[in-house]
Each structure stands twice: as C-alpha cells, then as structure tokens.
Design an enzyme around this catalytic site. Structure first.
Site, PDB file in Angstrom:
ATOM      1  N   PRO A 146      -4.732  32.232  -3.560  1.00  0.00           N
ATOM      2  CA  PRO A 146      -5.660  31.787  -2.382  1.00  0.00           C
ATOM      3  C   PRO A 146      -7.317  31.837  -2.912  1.00  0.00           C
ATOM      4  O   PRO A 146      -8.162  31.221  -2.075  1.00  0.00           O
ATOM      5  CB  PRO A 146      -5.611  33.153  -1.377  1.00  0.00           C
ATOM      6  CG  PRO A 146      -4.036  33.308  -1.659  1.00  0.00           C
ATOM      7  CD  PRO A 146      -4.042  33.119  -3.156  1.00  0.00           C
ATOM      8  N   CYS A 169       4.351  -1.252   0.375  1.00  0.00           N
ATOM      9  CA  CYS A 169       5.189  -0.405  -0.206  1.00  0.00           C
ATOM     10  C   CYS A 169       6.290  -0.173   0.874  1.00  0.00           C
ATOM     11  O   CYS A 169       7.459  -0.188   0.708  1.00  0.00           O
ATOM     12  CB  CYS A 169       4.964   0.631  -0.964  1.00  0.00           C
ATOM     13  SG  CYS A 169       3.490   1.849   0.034  1.00  0.00           S
ATOM     14  N   LYS A 192     -14.517   1.043 -18.158  1.00  0.00           N
ATOM     15  CA  LYS A 192     -14.307   2.405 -18.506  1.00  0.00           C
ATOM     16  C   LYS A 192     -13.214   2.885 -19.196  1.00  0.00           C
ATOM     17  O   LYS A 192     -12.719   4.050 -19.864  1.00  0.00           O
ATOM     18  CB  LYS A 192     -14.561   3.314 -17.040  1.00  0.00           C
ATOM     19  CG  LYS A 192     -13.736   3.108 -16.058  1.00  0.00           C
ATOM     20  CD  LYS A 192     -13.716   4.110 -15.036  1.00  0.00           C
ATOM     21  CE  LYS A 192     -12.653   3.636 -14.021  1.00  0.00           C
ATOM     22  NZ  LYS A 192     -12.948   4.490 -12.685  1.00  0.00           N
ATOM     23  N   ARG A 210       2.207  10.623   6.098  1.00  0.00           N
ATOM     24  CA  ARG A 210       2.180  11.165   4.713  1.00  0.00           C
ATOM     25  C   ARG A 210       2.809  12.511   4.509  1.00  0.00           C
ATOM     26  O   ARG A 210       2.457  13.471   5.465  1.00  0.00           O
ATOM     27  CB  ARG A 210       0.602  11.212   4.377  1.00  0.00           C
ATOM     28  CG  ARG A 210       0.599  11.279   2.676  1.00  0.00           C
ATOM     29  CD  ARG A 210       0.855  10.104   1.971  1.00  0.00           C
ATOM     30  NE  ARG A 210      -0.170   9.141   2.155  1.00  0.00           N
ATOM     31  CZ  ARG A 210      -0.015   7.895   1.723  1.00  0.00           C
ATOM     32  NH1 ARG A 210       1.218   7.678   0.986  1.00  0.00           N
ATOM     33  NH2 ARG A 210      -0.968   7.018   1.777  1.00  0.00           N
ATOM     34  N   PRO A 256      -9.227  19.416   1.384  1.00  0.00           N
ATOM     35  CA  PRO A 256      -8.811  17.880   1.281  1.00  0.00           C
ATOM     36  C   PRO A 256      -9.973  16.974   0.989  1.00  0.00           C
ATOM     37  O   PRO A 256     -11.278  17.180   1.461  1.00  0.00           O
ATOM     38  CB  PRO A 256      -8.453  17.584   2.635  1.00  0.00           C
ATOM     39  CG  PRO A 256      -8.100  19.130   3.422  1.00  0.00           C
ATOM     40  CD  PRO A 256      -9.266  19.903   2.650  1.00  0.00           C
ATOM     41  N   ASN A 285      -1.076   3.913 -12.168  1.00  0.00           N
ATOM     42  CA  ASN A 285       0.359   4.198 -11.900  1.00  0.00           C
ATOM     43  C   ASN A 285       1.365   3.055 -11.632  1.00  0.00           C
ATOM     44  O   ASN A 285       2.105   2.566 -12.328  1.00  0.00           O
ATOM     45  CB  ASN A 285       0.614   4.929 -10.643  1.00  0.00           C
ATOM     46  CG  ASN A 285      -0.007   6.624 -10.751  1.00  0.00           C
ATOM     47  OD1 ASN A 285       0.063   7.005 -11.903  1.00  0.00           O
ATOM     48  ND2 ASN A 285      -0.271   7.087  -9.613  1.00  0.00           N
ATOM     49  N   VAL A 286       0.679   2.078 -10.982  1.00  0.00           N
ATOM     50  CA  VAL A 286       1.404   0.938 -10.620  1.00  0.00           C
ATOM     51  C   VAL A 286       1.449  -0.115 -12.077  1.00  0.00           C
ATOM     52  O   VAL A 286       2.633  -0.704 -12.196  1.00  0.00           O
ATOM     53  CB  VAL A 286       1.122   0.171  -9.494  1.00  0.00           C
ATOM     54  CG1 VAL A 286       1.673  -1.349  -9.442  1.00  0.00           C
ATOM     55  CG2 VAL A 286       1.389   1.047  -8.231  1.00  0.00           C
ATOM     56  N   ASN A 313       8.862   4.195  -4.354  1.00  0.00           N
ATOM     57  CA  ASN A 313       7.458   3.275  -3.715  1.00  0.00           C
ATOM     58  C   ASN A 313       6.928   2.976  -4.871  1.00  0.00           C
ATOM     59  O   ASN A 313       6.082   1.746  -4.713  1.00  0.00           O
ATOM     60  CB  ASN A 313       6.496   4.141  -2.839  1.00  0.00           C
ATOM     61  CG  ASN A 313       6.008   5.199  -3.626  1.00  0.00           C
ATOM     62  OD1 ASN A 313       6.865   6.306  -3.679  1.00  0.00           O
ATOM     63  ND2 ASN A 313       4.843   5.382  -3.903  1.00  0.00           N
ATOM     64  N   GLN A 342       6.023   9.146   3.889  1.00  0.00           N
ATOM     65  CA  GLN A 342       5.379   8.298   2.543  1.00  0.00           C
ATOM     66  C   GLN A 342       4.923   9.378   1.609  1.00  0.00           C
ATOM     67  O   GLN A 342       4.014  10.141   2.253  1.00  0.00           O
ATOM     68  CB  GLN A 342       4.405   7.076   2.992  1.00  0.00           C
ATOM     69  CG  GLN A 342       4.962   6.339   4.067  1.00  0.00           C
ATOM     70  CD  GLN A 342       3.953   5.071   4.367  1.00  0.00           C
ATOM     71  OE1 GLN A 342       4.037   4.707   5.479  1.00  0.00           O
ATOM     72  NE2 GLN A 342       3.426   4.557   3.388  1.00  0.00           N
ATOM     73  N   HIS A 358       9.224   6.872  -0.759  1.00  0.00           N
ATOM     74  CA  HIS A 358       9.141   6.661   0.418  1.00  0.00           C
ATOM     75  C   HIS A 358      10.334   6.747   1.353  1.00  0.00           C
ATOM     76  O   HIS A 358      11.422   6.148   0.901  1.00  0.00           O
ATOM     77  CB  HIS A 358       8.483   5.470   0.814  1.00  0.00           C
ATOM     78  CG  HIS A 358       6.944   5.218   0.549  1.00  0.00           C
ATOM     79  ND1 HIS A 358       6.378   6.471   0.020  1.00  0.00           N
ATOM     80  CD2 HIS A 358       5.905   4.334   0.695  1.00  0.00           C
ATOM     81  CE1 HIS A 358       5.073   5.834  -0.253  1.00  0.00           C
ATOM     82  NE2 HIS A 358       4.919   4.872   0.215  1.00  0.00           N
TER      83      HIS A 358
END
Length: 340
Positions: A180, A130, A39, A236, A186, A13-14, A316, A157, A243
C-alpha cells in the site's frame, strides 16, 4: 516470387505481433522493412530468425514496396498512409482512421474477403476494431444460415487493447495492492483497473454510448450486413491479453443450438470448445498466442422466439489486430497482387 513488405510501428505491441505472424505463417516476403518513429530509430525487432533494425518512418520511401502494414495510430497514419498509397504501396491500416470511409474497404477475411478488391480506389484497406473482428467471425456463418436481426453484446476487454500503458498500469496497480505504500493512481484508465472492471472504453458520445460501443455497431453493419441491429456495452477488465464477449442473437428464422454448434465447428477461423461441465469452455488466458476465435456456452435463449446465446474469446493482439492485418495481406495477394 514474394512481396516487399513494410511494417510501420514495428516496436509497438501490434507491430511486433505483425512481424511474428508474418514469419509464423510464412508469408511470401522477399524483402521486409521495420519502421518506427525517430525516437525508436535503430531499435532491434525480430522477424523469424532474423533481427531487423528499425528505419525512420518519416523519411522512408515507399516507392517499389508492395504492402505496408500500419500500426502507428490515427495521427501518424493520416500523415504517412497517403504517402505510401500514392507511391503504389497498398496500406493495411490498423487504426480507426479509415474504417468508416465509404471508399475504403473494412475487411475480416473470413467474413467479407471480396471487399479487398475495393482497395484500388485509395490503395488503402482498413482493419476493424479488435472487439468487432472476433465477433463478426462468429456471426457470419450463423447469419448465412438464419439471418441475424439483432445483436446484444457485452464485452470484457483486456488492458492490452489500450497499449503498453494499459498493461503497465494493471501490472503496477496489482503490485501496489500488496504494498500500500506504493499506491498507483489511474492514468491510462479513468478508475483503478486492478481487481476492478470499468464500463468505459474510449470517449462518451452524446447518445450516452462510448465510441468503442459505437464502433462495434458501425463496423458490424459495414462488414456483415447494414440491416442488423446492434447494441453493445464495452467493459475494460483486469486481464492482460484476450477479449471476451457475451453475445445474444435474435434471428429471423429458428436456429437450434446443436445446429449452430455444428455450423460453427465448420466455420473458418472458429474453434468450438463447448462442454457443459467444469472447464468445458475457453477463457482469455487460454487463447493467448492462438489464431482462432473460440466459441463456448452455445445455448438457446428461451425469452425470444429465435434466440441464441454464446461466449466468444480471442487474442486481441492477434485476431483483433495483427493476425487480421496479415490475413488481409494474404487475401490481397491471392486475389489481387499475384506474383510469379
């Protein structure tokens, strides 16, 4: 004449944002190389109207290259940044690896541009966290006027600060709320992030603060002023990009909110949007893709003698990472590596 520039971690991403911003800001590039891990070798990435194929970071020869923007994480940086630096290529690193090294400058160009000149010690410049980057942009002009004694900051953030895995987890969990049978447990975060907030970023330290909170303290002191007292609570939130920070400031001298607003309007890198009406402020979704650090809700804090509150929002992935790295490269070029 331009520079020979390397972007390491170009498929992340960055890294992709670094390439976008180099092109958008018309950084003087004579030649550019996009590097990635084995890879991702051969993956195509965009640079303006050009398409680049990634090369192997492990075998790349940095000899003859001027500047390398690193967005590969601390482990890979520890291996490859010293190789690039030894080859004469100045490394601008987005990881946390070198931020607290006293021999390596930690730079936000609107705040401490002169620090880039310290790069010669190790041929490496560190990019801050950030959440710190956007905050010190807001603090610097106010500190110059009235001297900040203490900062109390609560952050909100976005999940992109945790990388692609964070973005994917929010997306997948949000979808699962409405279906559902597809429950998403997580993985990247410690608790469900969809429709929730988590007061925990990075690991816990013995002091009870998280490492993200410690970073904001240590980096603000290194970049702005070691005498400033800082306390942070980093949270978060279920936002993809951008952010936000609620910042309370205590100054040595009185600073009126109207004067503070005027100072910030003239400050580099800052955009003030502060109307006391519905919608007269900036939210994260409005800052995505923008360069500025946005300031809203500027108001006196009547509970202390010399206090102000403000709301600070920034992209950010840009000011918090890729944009600041490119701005460091621009400052380095203007001050130290002039060509032509």
């Amino acid at each position: 004449m331009g520079y020979k520039v390397v972007v390491a971690g170009a498929t992340g991403n960055v890294g992709r944002e670094m390439l976008n911003i180099l092109a958008e800001r018309e950084f003087p590039v004579d030649e550019i190389a996009a590097l990635a891990s084995r890879k991702s070798l051969g993956t195509e990435v965009s640079f303006g109207d050009k398409t680049l194929k990634t090369k192997d970071l492990d075998t790349f020869d940095f000899t003859g290259w001027d500047i390398a923007l690193f967005a590969v994480g601390s482990d890979a940086t520890k291996v490859y940044a010293p190789k690039a630096a030894a080859a004469g290529c100045v490394v601008i690193d987005n990881s946390s690896l070198y931020r607290y090294d006293p021999e390596i400058p930690l730079v936000v160009p609107e705040v401490n541009p002169e620090a880039v000149e310290q790069y010669k010690t190790r041929n490496i410049i560190a990019n801050p966290n950030c959440s710190t980057a956007q905050m010190v942009v807001a603090l610097k002009p106010l500190h110059d006027r009235a001297r900040i004694k203490r900062v109390v900051v609560s952050t909100y953030q976005s999940v992109s600060g945790a990388g692609k895995a964070g973005i994917d987890e929010l997306w997948d969990q949000t979808k699962s709320i409405y279906n559902p049978t597809d429950e998403v447990a997580p993985k990247k975060f410690t608790k469900q992030i969809a429709f929730n907030v988590i007061p925990h970023i990075d690991v816990f330290l013995d002091s009870g603060e998280t490492k993200e909170e410690w970073k904001m303290v240590a980096e603000t002191k290194k970049i702005l002023d070691k005498s400033i007292k800082v306390t942070a609570t980093c949270v978060r939130v279920p936002v993809f990009v951008g952010h936000s920070e609620a910042i309370n400031l205590e100054f040595e001298d009185f600073l009126d909110e109207d004067e503070a607003r005027d100072i910030l309007r003239e400050a580099p890198g800052v955009m003030v949007v502060d109307k006391r009406e519905n919608g007269g402020y900036i939210t994260p979704i409005e800052c995505v893709g923008e360069y500025a650090t946005y300031i809203s809700r500027i108001r006196q804090d009547s509970t202390i003698d010399n206090g102000l509150n403000l709301w600070c929002v920034s992209d950010n992935l840009r000011k918090g990472a890729a944009l600041n790295a490119v701005q460091i490269a621009e400052t380095l070029g203007n001050r130290c590596l002039k060509k032509g």
